[in-house]
Design a protein around this motif. Structure first.
Motif, PDB file in Angstrom:
ATOM      1  N   VAL A   1       0.853  -1.190   0.000  1.00  0.00           N
ATOM      2  CA  VAL A   1       0.000   0.000   0.000  1.00  0.00           C
ATOM      3  C   VAL A   1       0.886   1.237   0.000  1.00  0.00           C
ATOM      4  O   VAL A   1       1.742   1.399   0.876  1.00  0.00           O
ATOM      5  CB  VAL A   1      -0.935   0.014   1.223  1.00  0.00           C
ATOM      6  N   THR A   2       0.684   2.107  -0.980  1.00  0.00           N
ATOM      7  CA  THR A   2       1.458   3.341  -1.073  1.00  0.00           C
ATOM      8  C   THR A   2       0.541   4.544  -0.854  1.00  0.00           C
ATOM      9  O   THR A   2      -0.675   4.421  -0.828  1.00  0.00           O
ATOM     10  CB  THR A   2       2.135   3.468  -2.439  1.00  0.00           C
ATOM     11  N   GLY A   3       1.169   5.697  -0.717  1.00  0.00           N
ATOM     12  CA  GLY A   3       0.392   6.912  -0.530  1.00  0.00           C
ATOM     13  C   GLY A   3       1.034   7.864   0.443  1.00  0.00           C
ATOM     14  O   GLY A   3       0.674   9.039   0.522  1.00  0.00           O
ATOM     15  N   GLY A   4       1.996   7.383   1.204  1.00  0.00           N
ATOM     16  CA  GLY A   4       2.705   8.227   2.162  1.00  0.00           C
ATOM     17  C   GLY A   4       4.185   8.235   1.845  1.00  0.00           C
ATOM     18  O   GLY A   4       4.614   7.838   0.761  1.00  0.00           O
ATOM     19  N   PRO A   5       4.996   8.654   2.784  1.00  0.00           N
ATOM     20  CA  PRO A   5       6.440   8.674   2.558  1.00  0.00           C
ATOM     21  C   PRO A   5       7.052   7.282   2.502  1.00  0.00           C
ATOM     22  O   PRO A   5       8.174   7.121   2.039  1.00  0.00           O
ATOM     23  CB  PRO A   5       6.973   9.464   3.757  1.00  0.00           C
TER      24      PRO A   5
END
Length: 536
Positions: free
Chosen positions: A467-471
């Protein structure tokens, strides 16, 4: 008085002194028991049997114990050996499955990191992947992250066919095309030894180096290259009569029907070729259009060449064709299936094509394909009339969902009897393949518009989602039976996506888009990317 060593002790209590699952005392597993993680067999066989035992009335337990105590000590070693063999067999099976990992019950962590400019270019035998570092191509052992070989290519190098999904079959050779303007084909074996080179002459590369009369050349599978003759950027036509305008451009030499060839990289021998002819309004119906500031419209005709799933693909507007490494033509384009053979979308359905090219059957609807499986093959998920989701077994529709216009973003995994689906709204659901029932839904995994779930792996009972979306990138292990989070952790990767090579999960971090710069006098495409090894 302490019991004599090497004997088995059982605490016998009345039926009313605690019930099933009461969390009462259990036998001490030893000083390391709090850190022990059961193997696959222990989780899938030992655990359920232990739960059934705890649910058995205690007086019945006493009777069973009286009969079996004598056999327990003698059988213990045999059970342990069987458990180990079962775990080993399961690990071997899952390592052979696309996206398969032996055991995901314990959290994974970064164990090695290799900076790269191009991610995974090809998967080679013995758990080695090819990647690129500036002007060099190198082989990396996914078990250790060690560099096993390196070869300097030169400017603007491209290698492999970029078939980096979980269903990748290892390649025995690696084809690279390199050079600024004048291009060269280099073929290496799986150990990085150069088998030969061939001068290709001037060829286009991206938009950095382009001549409308020059070809575009890409590395392909099995020692081949893909050649698109006169790879023009395309034409802009007046949509009022595009057929006549295209015919005029053809007669004046501004357009020729695109022809693609599959050639042997070292000899130039043509294995197959195909031409797409655009003659009618129907041929141009799928072309992109744009509106100008004055309200006028423009129709764009441009060929697109790419290599995927081992085959060379050419498309122009709605027309498309594919060539296999042997030069076999398929039209319309077909795509490799995780179950072997190919899927070929046709009007009203999807053809299932075997490895030899013979059509096995045609399934009504659009078949959804995953790249991660535990070995089960049926039923297939299909989008049918009114966008409904359906399950199709051996030629028969087993169920059809009630919801219309289901918007499936990707089919993440097929394991443990469920299909794990990512929807356009970011929700992740497990659909029972036998009944169509939604076993569970998670709407808390996608962090927003700039992130989401990218890639998956499975051990047959757990799905690992990135899961991506942050640092950083989150690794979330989800129980396929009920959707609960088994564990989660983070990895230092901005846009990570998990792939599996030889049963080992590897995170491909493509942090930024590539750009061209000059390094030591050589033009190279660079990117802030990395390969990250993951282990418990």
């Amino acid at each position: 008085m302490s019991p004599p060593p090497d004997r088995v002790r059982f605490d016998l209590v009345a039926d009313d002194d605690g019930g099933p699952g009461d969390g009462g005392a259990t036998a001490d597993a030893g000083p390391d028991s709090e850190h022990a993680v059961p193997g696959w067999f222990g989780r899938h066989v030992g655990g359920p049997v232990r739960a059934r035992w705890r649910a058995t009335p205690r007086r019945l337990q006493v009777g069973i114990v009286g009969v079996t105590t004598v056999a327990v000590v003698g059988a213990a070693a045999g059970i342990a050996a069987f458990d180990a063999r079962a775990d080993a067999a399961h690990a071997e099976h899952m390592a052979a499955m696309p996206g398969g990992v032996a055991d995901l019950s314990a959290p994974l962590h970064e164990t090695w990191r290799v900076e790269t400019d191009d991610g995974v270019l090809a998967v080679l035998p013995d758990g080695v992947v090819a990647t690129r570092d500036g002007a060099d191509v190198l082989g990396v052992d996914v078990a250790t992250g060690d560099e096993v070989w390196r070869h300097e290519l030169g400017a603007l190098a491209e290698c492999g066919s970029r078939t980096t999904g979980a269903a990748v079959t290892p390649s025995e050779t690696l084809v690279c095309v390199h050079g600024a303007g004048e291009r060269t084909a280099t073929v290496l074996d799986a150990a990085g030894v150069v088998l030969g080179e061939r001068d290709l002459g001037f060829a286009n590369w991206s938009r950095e180096i382009w001549d409308r009369d020059a070809p575009q050349i890409l590395p392909a599978q099995d020692g081949t290259i893909a050649v698109l003759e006169r790879a023009t950027h395309g034409l802009a036509l007046d949509p009022t009569d595009p057929v006549a305008e295209l015919a005029r451009a053809r007669s004046e030499g501004h357009w020729q029907d695109p022809t693609v060839r599959v050639e042997e990289a070292l000899t130039g021998q043509v294995r197959g070729e195909a031409t797409l002819e655009l003659r009618t309004a129907e041929d141009l119906a799928g072309c992109a259009t744009s509106d100008g500031p004055d309200g006028s419209s423009t129709l764009h005709v441009a060929p697109t060449l790419w290599v995927w799933g081992g085959e060379v693909h050419l498309s122009v507007c709605r027309e498309s064709v594919a060539l296999s490494p042997d030069g076999e033509r398929s039209e319309p384009v077909r795509y490799p299936s995780v179950d072997g053979g190919f899927l070929q979308p046709v009007e009203g359905g999807t053809r299932v094509v075997d490895a030899s090219g013979d059509v096995e059957r045609t399934i009504p609807g659009a078949v959804l394909e995953t790249a991660v499986v535990d070995g089960t093959t049926e039923p297939r998920l299909v989008l049918v009339e009114e966008g409904r989701l359906a399950g199709v077994g051996d030629g028969d529709r087993l169920w059809t969902a009630d919801a219309e216009e289901v918007r499936v973003h990707s089919y993440l995994a097929r394991a443990d009897g469920v299909a794990v689906l990512l929807f356009d709204d970011g929700a992740v659901s497990a659909v029972d393949l036998g009944t169509g029932d939604v076993r569970w839904t998670r709407d808390d995994l996608s962090p927003g518009d700039h992130g989401g779930v990218h890639g998956a792996a499975t051990d047959g009972s757990i799905a690992l989602l990135t899961v991506t979306g942050g640092p950083q990138t989150d690794l979330v292990a989800v129980d396929l039976d009920d959707g609960r989070t088994v564990w989660s952790t983070t990895v230092d990767a901005r846009y990570g996506s998990v792939s599996v090579v030889a049963g080992r999960p590897v995170l491909v971090d493509a942090t930024g888009s590539g750009f061209v710069e000059t390094v030591d006098g050589v033009q190279v495409e660079t990117a802030d990317a990395a390969l990250v090894g993951l282990s418990p």
